[in-house]
Design a protein around this motif. Structure first.
Motif, PDB file in Angstrom:
ATOM      1  N   PHE A  57     -24.124   0.302   4.273  1.00 27.55           N
ATOM      2  CA  PHE A  57     -23.656   1.217   3.444  1.00 27.55           C
ATOM      3  C   PHE A  57     -22.273   1.376   3.435  1.00 27.55           C
ATOM      4  O   PHE A  57     -21.360   1.344   2.520  1.00 27.55           O
ATOM      5  CB  PHE A  57     -24.447   2.281   3.219  1.00 27.55           C
ATOM      6  N   ARG A  58     -21.884   1.784   4.575  1.00 24.36           N
ATOM      7  CA  ARG A  58     -20.518   2.223   4.784  1.00 24.36           C
ATOM      8  C   ARG A  58     -19.714   1.052   4.480  1.00 24.36           C
ATOM      9  O   ARG A  58     -18.497   1.269   3.904  1.00 24.36           O
ATOM     10  CB  ARG A  58     -20.289   2.649   6.442  1.00 24.36           C
ATOM     11  N   ASP A  59     -20.131  -0.127   4.886  1.00 19.99           N
ATOM     12  CA  ASP A  59     -19.212  -1.349   4.825  1.00 19.99           C
ATOM     13  C   ASP A  59     -19.195  -1.767   3.370  1.00 19.99           C
ATOM     14  O   ASP A  59     -18.012  -2.163   2.935  1.00 19.99           O
ATOM     15  CB  ASP A  59     -19.549  -2.057   5.868  1.00 19.99           C
ATOM     16  N   TYR A  60     -20.212  -1.781   2.657  1.00 11.80           N
ATOM     17  CA  TYR A  60     -20.075  -1.948   1.189  1.00 11.80           C
ATOM     18  C   TYR A  60     -19.101  -0.980   0.488  1.00 11.80           C
ATOM     19  O   TYR A  60     -18.291  -1.202  -0.569  1.00 11.80           O
ATOM     20  CB  TYR A  60     -21.420  -1.994   0.501  1.00 11.80           C
ATOM     21  N   THR A  61     -19.529   0.303   0.710  1.00 11.38           N
ATOM     22  CA  THR A  61     -18.517   1.359   0.170  1.00 11.38           C
ATOM     23  C   THR A  61     -17.096   1.231   0.519  1.00 11.38           C
ATOM     24  O   THR A  61     -16.365   1.280  -0.625  1.00 11.38           O
ATOM     25  CB  THR A  61     -18.893   2.796   0.528  1.00 11.38           C
ATOM     26  N   PHE A  62     -16.791   0.695   1.556  1.00  5.48           N
ATOM     27  CA  PHE A  62     -15.203   0.501   1.798  1.00  5.48           C
ATOM     28  C   PHE A  62     -14.549  -0.631   1.101  1.00  5.48           C
ATOM     29  O   PHE A  62     -13.726  -0.684   0.517  1.00  5.48           O
ATOM     30  CB  PHE A  62     -15.096   0.024   3.265  1.00  5.48           C
ATOM     31  N   LEU A  63     -15.557  -1.805   0.915  1.00  2.00           N
ATOM     32  CA  LEU A  63     -15.213  -2.879  -0.010  1.00  2.00           C
ATOM     33  C   LEU A  63     -15.162  -2.496  -1.607  1.00  2.00           C
ATOM     34  O   LEU A  63     -14.151  -2.962  -2.087  1.00  2.00           O
ATOM     35  CB  LEU A  63     -16.346  -4.051   0.352  1.00  2.00           C
ATOM     36  N   ALA A  64     -16.253  -1.644  -1.853  1.00  2.00           N
ATOM     37  CA  ALA A  64     -16.183  -1.310  -3.293  1.00  2.00           C
ATOM     38  C   ALA A  64     -14.855  -0.302  -3.562  1.00  2.00           C
ATOM     39  O   ALA A  64     -14.064  -0.849  -4.709  1.00  2.00           O
ATOM     40  CB  ALA A  64     -17.363  -0.378  -3.665  1.00  2.00           C
ATOM     41  N   SER A  65     -14.600   0.503  -2.641  1.00  2.00           N
ATOM     42  CA  SER A  65     -13.346   1.338  -3.037  1.00  2.00           C
ATOM     43  C   SER A  65     -12.026   0.557  -3.308  1.00  2.00           C
ATOM     44  O   SER A  65     -11.092   0.542  -3.887  1.00  2.00           O
ATOM     45  CB  SER A  65     -13.293   2.688  -2.061  1.00  2.00           C
ATOM     46  N   SER A  66     -11.885  -0.395  -2.080  1.00  2.00           N
ATOM     47  CA  SER A  66     -10.765  -1.045  -1.871  1.00  2.00           C
ATOM     48  C   SER A  66     -10.855  -2.149  -3.367  1.00  2.00           C
ATOM     49  O   SER A  66      -9.754  -2.244  -3.844  1.00  2.00           O
ATOM     50  CB  SER A  66     -10.663  -2.103  -0.808  1.00  2.00           C
ATOM     51  N   TYR A  67     -11.933  -2.715  -3.707  1.00  2.00           N
ATOM     52  CA  TYR A  67     -11.876  -3.474  -4.619  1.00  2.00           C
ATOM     53  C   TYR A  67     -11.348  -2.676  -6.077  1.00  2.00           C
ATOM     54  O   TYR A  67     -10.642  -3.159  -6.819  1.00  2.00           O
ATOM     55  CB  TYR A  67     -13.206  -4.053  -4.874  1.00  2.00           C
ATOM     56  N   LEU A  68     -11.958  -1.677  -6.329  1.00  2.00           N
ATOM     57  CA  LEU A  68     -11.905  -0.878  -7.590  1.00  2.00           C
ATOM     58  C   LEU A  68     -10.620  -0.227  -7.701  1.00  2.00           C
ATOM     59  O   LEU A  68      -9.704  -0.315  -8.501  1.00  2.00           O
ATOM     60  CB  LEU A  68     -13.006   0.236  -7.752  1.00  2.00           C
ATOM     61  N   LEU A  69      -9.960   0.139  -6.409  1.00  2.00           N
ATOM     62  CA  LEU A  69      -8.803   0.622  -6.391  1.00  2.00           C
ATOM     63  C   LEU A  69      -7.544  -0.118  -6.142  1.00  2.00           C
ATOM     64  O   LEU A  69      -6.138   0.502  -6.062  1.00  2.00           O
ATOM     65  CB  LEU A  69      -8.703   1.991  -5.506  1.00  2.00           C
ATOM     66  N   GLU A  70      -7.615  -1.150  -5.724  1.00  2.00           N
ATOM     67  CA  GLU A  70      -6.732  -2.247  -5.256  1.00  2.00           C
ATOM     68  C   GLU A  70      -5.442  -2.075  -6.384  1.00  2.00           C
ATOM     69  O   GLU A  70      -4.313  -2.081  -6.178  1.00  2.00           O
ATOM     70  CB  GLU A  70      -7.068  -3.605  -5.086  1.00  2.00           C
ATOM     71  N   PRO A  71      -5.686  -2.186  -7.703  1.00  2.00           N
ATOM     72  CA  PRO A  71      -4.559  -2.208  -8.694  1.00  2.00           C
ATOM     73  C   PRO A  71      -3.614  -0.924  -8.702  1.00  2.00           C
ATOM     74  O   PRO A  71      -2.536  -0.902  -8.828  1.00  2.00           O
ATOM     75  CB  PRO A  71      -5.466  -2.380  -9.920  1.00  2.00           C
ATOM     76  N   CYS A  72      -4.567   0.261  -8.341  1.00  2.00           N
ATOM     77  CA  CYS A  72      -3.901   1.498  -8.377  1.00  2.00           C
ATOM     78  C   CYS A  72      -2.993   1.315  -7.134  1.00  2.00           C
ATOM     79  O   CYS A  72      -1.891   1.989  -6.939  1.00  2.00           O
ATOM     80  CB  CYS A  72      -4.952   2.535  -8.315  1.00  2.00           C
ATOM     81  N   TRP A  73      -3.431   0.597  -5.918  1.00  2.00           N
ATOM     82  CA  TRP A  73      -2.791   0.852  -4.685  1.00  2.00           C
ATOM     83  C   TRP A  73      -1.434  -0.018  -4.920  1.00  2.00           C
ATOM     84  O   TRP A  73      -0.318   0.161  -4.735  1.00  2.00           O
ATOM     85  CB  TRP A  73      -3.572  -0.060  -3.624  1.00  2.00           C
ATOM     86  N   GLU A  74      -1.674  -1.144  -5.835  1.00  2.00           N
ATOM     87  CA  GLU A  74      -0.146  -1.985  -6.174  1.00  2.00           C
ATOM     88  C   GLU A  74       0.569  -1.179  -7.178  1.00  2.00           C
ATOM     89  O   GLU A  74       1.940  -1.159  -7.001  1.00  2.00           O
ATOM     90  CB  GLU A  74      -0.766  -3.101  -7.071  1.00  2.00           C
ATOM     91  N   SER A  75       0.075  -0.579  -8.291  1.00  2.00           N
ATOM     92  CA  SER A  75       0.819   0.429  -8.971  1.00  2.00           C
ATOM     93  C   SER A  75       1.751   1.475  -7.978  1.00  2.00           C
ATOM     94  O   SER A  75       2.788   1.579  -8.378  1.00  2.00           O
ATOM     95  CB  SER A  75       0.294   1.214  -9.912  1.00  2.00           C
ATOM     96  N   TRP A  76       0.961   2.043  -7.333  1.00  2.00           N
ATOM     97  CA  TRP A  76       1.462   3.017  -6.337  1.00  2.00           C
ATOM     98  C   TRP A  76       2.716   2.591  -5.685  1.00  2.00           C
ATOM     99  O   TRP A  76       3.642   3.098  -5.252  1.00  2.00           O
ATOM    100  CB  TRP A  76       0.425   3.797  -5.434  1.00  2.00           C
ATOM    101  N   CYS A  77       2.476   1.123  -4.902  1.00  2.00           N
ATOM    102  CA  CYS A  77       3.448   0.656  -4.332  1.00  2.00           C
ATOM    103  C   CYS A  77       4.824   0.180  -4.996  1.00  2.00           C
ATOM    104  O   CYS A  77       5.728   0.144  -4.467  1.00  2.00           O
ATOM    105  CB  CYS A  77       2.807  -0.499  -3.292  1.00  2.00           C
ATOM    106  N   THR A  78       4.363  -0.234  -6.198  1.00  2.00           N
ATOM    107  CA  THR A  78       5.404  -0.999  -6.780  1.00  2.00           C
ATOM    108  C   THR A  78       6.406  -0.157  -7.885  1.00  2.00           C
ATOM    109  O   THR A  78       7.284  -0.502  -8.206  1.00  2.00           O
ATOM    110  CB  THR A  78       5.074  -2.304  -7.456  1.00  2.00           C
ATOM    111  N   SER A  79       5.354   0.738  -8.539  1.00  2.00           N
ATOM    112  CA  SER A  79       6.182   1.500  -9.604  1.00  2.00           C
ATOM    113  C   SER A  79       7.135   2.754  -8.991  1.00  2.00           C
ATOM    114  O   SER A  79       6.415   3.482  -8.444  1.00  2.00           O
ATOM    115  CB  SER A  79       5.370   1.909 -10.749  1.00  2.00           C
ATOM    116  N   ALA A  80       8.211   2.986  -9.711  1.00  2.00           N
ATOM    117  CA  ALA A  80       9.003   3.796  -9.163  1.00  2.00           C
ATOM    118  C   ALA A  80       8.363   5.372  -9.323  1.00  2.00           C
ATOM    119  O   ALA A  80       8.601   6.346  -8.553  1.00  2.00           O
ATOM    120  CB  ALA A  80      10.400   3.950  -9.823  1.00  2.00           C
ATOM    121  N   ASP A  81       7.791   5.536 -10.339  1.00  2.00           N
ATOM    122  CA  ASP A  81       7.169   6.793 -10.591  1.00  2.00           C
ATOM    123  C   ASP A  81       5.923   7.089  -9.812  1.00  2.00           C
ATOM    124  O   ASP A  81       5.447   8.226 -10.068  1.00  2.00           O
ATOM    125  CB  ASP A  81       7.125   7.118 -12.367  1.00  2.00           C
ATOM    126  N   ARG A  82       5.340   6.079  -9.034  1.00  2.00           N
ATOM    127  CA  ARG A  82       4.486   6.276  -8.369  1.00  2.00           C
ATOM    128  C   ARG A  82       2.920   6.747  -8.979  1.00  2.00           C
ATOM    129  O   ARG A  82       2.193   7.414  -8.479  1.00  2.00           O
ATOM    130  CB  ARG A  82       4.657   7.305  -7.113  1.00  2.00           C
TER     131      ARG A  82
END
Ligand code: HEM
Ligand SMILES: N[C@@H](CC(=O)c1ccccc1NC=O)C(=O)O
Length: 496
Positions: free
Chosen positions: A117-142
């Motif tokens: 369960f722990r490992d699937y939840t890690f993957l799920a959160s990474s999958y769902l939030l990856e685009p947010c991580w990209e916005s956060w890393c790349t957009s100036a307004d964070r």
């Protein structure tokens, strides 16, 4: 020799929690890993597995390649925003393999299932939030932008099945995923004794480096929770002695045991500042947001192949699911105001592991039934111990408020915490409630009474007990005003 004249734990407690005094190393893996004992406390009864059964190799392979910085120091899939495509291309639906996780007696292997369960939840959160991580890393307004709103079958179905078996919401959680089932030790003979012996099992960002802020953030929680065995034992001593009408001296000892545990817990909590830098917190925090009450998931998330593909909504990972403070809230019967904010506090309960939920419910109901607060204030020595216990709940929540201010509020305009609570007003809702109760108990039972006979023995005793808590109460009154002013200022500044 102990002075206890009534059985401890009481027959009622033992019946309800038969493993409470067991040696954790002897417990069967069919039991939920968060089965409580007075030595392992709220931590799992054994250190979580660092690996999964061979058949889950495709999952483990993704997890090992997932972190922004991998164990070997090179960039992983999240560094280049390639986790989504890799998951879709590589991961088979292993739900049927979850069904096979039983022990020889045919019972679920809940210990291994929690690791899966722990490992699937890690993957799920990474999958769902990856685009947010990209916005956060790349957009100036964070800003965070939008997350993915569909979770593939190969993640959703097995994660959902594990959650069903464990009776948990199918989303990353504090105990069964990121924090309390995600540490290991380098030297098993040393165990949890030394903080430097602790390591993370999984990480989103740089957490596989033990000196990183991500590792420090989680491992500080583990270091605190390792002290909860005696906290639980103290709370049970209070409840069990009172229920069986045992001696007040034993109840006072129970409170003393709680006070000692809280000293250690708060000392460890203070190390957060050194273990995890405030300026680095917002990075790995991107991955622990939930999918309800968040701008990134306005319509929740569809779990493909689950619940007729209707959108689902879950609170994010949060220390609000920790059990230390709720245990004391319940034992001391701290009344929370009837506000929508308190409703959130109650909603968080569902995200704790089943054994924590059962234990906290037991403490809440017993404390109400036998009247722990009412009993404690009837004697000035117990009243002082009770007030000092409340003072730990206050100082924990105050220190915690400083964390929220320095790690989050000062640094981001995002209005909600990872669990979906409003970032400025929610923590003060509970902190104010504790301070109000302290003031009312002091005023009612310990403050000087007009017209009281000064030479009466009882009054003298109360006066001497009052002296012990007067400086503490002065601080509480100051802090109450300070908090109200500070919250008002933040609300004005942020347009809340
Ligand atoms: C840098 C450190 C920390 C930060 C920035 C932080 C932040 C927060 C925030 C923002 C919340 C709001 C809940 C939500 O919606 O997610 C929360 C709740 C909570 N956190 Fe933390 N936290 C920190 C450390 C800790 C630690 C070490 C613990 C100890 C186990 C802890 C225990 C709690 C509890 C019990 C709540 C519920 C609050 C209440 O009942 O009043 N937190 N935290
Ligand atoms: N709610 C916090 C995060 C948080 O609470 C938390 C998340 C993961 C593990 C432990 C946590 N503990 C602190 O409360 C936030 O909004 O940043």
């Amino acid at each position: 020799m102990t002075r206890t004249q009534v059985p401890f734990p009481s027959p009622a407690t033992l019946k309800r929690f038969p493993h409470i005094h067991d040696d954790p190393s002897t417990l069967s893996h069919t039991l939920d890993p968060f089965t409580i004992t007075t030595s392992s406390g709220f931590l799992p009864y054994q250190t979580a597995p660092t690996d999964l059964p061979e058949v889950f190799k495709p999952l483990v392979s993704l997890l090992e390649r997932l972190p922004v910085v991998k164990a070997d120091g090179t960039p992983g899939l999240l560094a280049t925003y390639e986790l989504g495509p890799a998951t879709e291309a590589e991961l088979p639906d292993l739900t049927d393999e979850v069904e096979k996780l039983v022990l020889t007696d045919g019972e679920w292997d809940r210990f291994t299932i929690t690791a899966v369960f722990r490992d699937y939840t890690f993957l799920a959160s990474s999958y769902l939030l990856e685009p947010c991580w990209e916005s956060w890393c790349t957009s100036a307004d964070r800003g965070y932008g939008l997350g993915r709103d569909v979770l593939p079958k190969s993640v959703a179905r097995p994660m959902y099945r594990c959650a069903q078996i464990l009776d948990l919401p199918p989303f990353m959680s504090y105990a069964a995923s990121y924090a309390l089932f995600n540490y290991t030790v380098t030297d098993h003979t040393k165990g949890l004794e030394e903080y430097s012996n602790l390591r993370l099992v999984r990480a989103f960002e740089r957490g596989l480096d033990p000196k990183s802020s991500e590792a420090g953030f989680i491992l500080t929680h583990v270091d605190m929770v390792k002290e909860t065995g005696s906290l639980i034992s103290g709370a049970l001593r209070v409840i069990d002695t009172l229920e069986q009408q045992g001696p007040r001296t034993d109840i006072n000892d129970g409170f003393r045991e709680i006070l000692q545990a809280m000293e250690k817990i708060e000392a460890s909590m203070e190390d957060m500042w050194a273990n995890s830098k405030p300026s680095e917190y917002l990075s790995f925090r991107v991955f622990i947001f939930g999918i309800t009450s968040q701008s990134m998931f306005p319509n929740g998330v569809i779990y493909d192949g689950v619940e007729d593909n209707k959108p689902l909504f879950f609170r994010g990972e949060s220390g609000a699911n920790d059990s230390i403070i709720p245990l004391l809230d319940h034992l001391c019967q701290i009344p929370m105001p009837s506000t929508p904010l308190t409703k959130i506090l109650h909603e968080f309960r569902a995200y704790r592991p089943l054994p924590h939920r059962e234990f906290l419910t037991y403490v809440r109901e017993k404390a109400e039934e036998i009247g722990v607060q009412e009993y404690s204030v009837q004697d000035s020595e117990t009243a002082v111990l009770f007030l000092r216990t409340l003072n730990h709940v206050r100082s924990f929540r105050w220190r915690h408020w400083l964390f929220a201010r320095e790690y989050i509020i000062r640094r981001t305009p995002h209005p909600t915490a990872t669990g979906g609570s409003p970032i400025v007003t929610w923590l003060p809702n509970q902190l104010s409630a504790v301070m109000d109760l302290m003031v009312s108990i002091y005023d009612r039972y310990l403050a000087p009474k007009e017209g009281a006979a000064t030479m009466n023995g009882q009054e003298d005793l109360i006066a001497s007990h009052r002296k012990q808590v007067e400086p503490m109460m002065e601080l509480v009154r100051d802090q109450k005003d300070k908090l109200a002013k500070e919250v008002e200022r933040w609300c004005q500044e942020r347009g809340v």
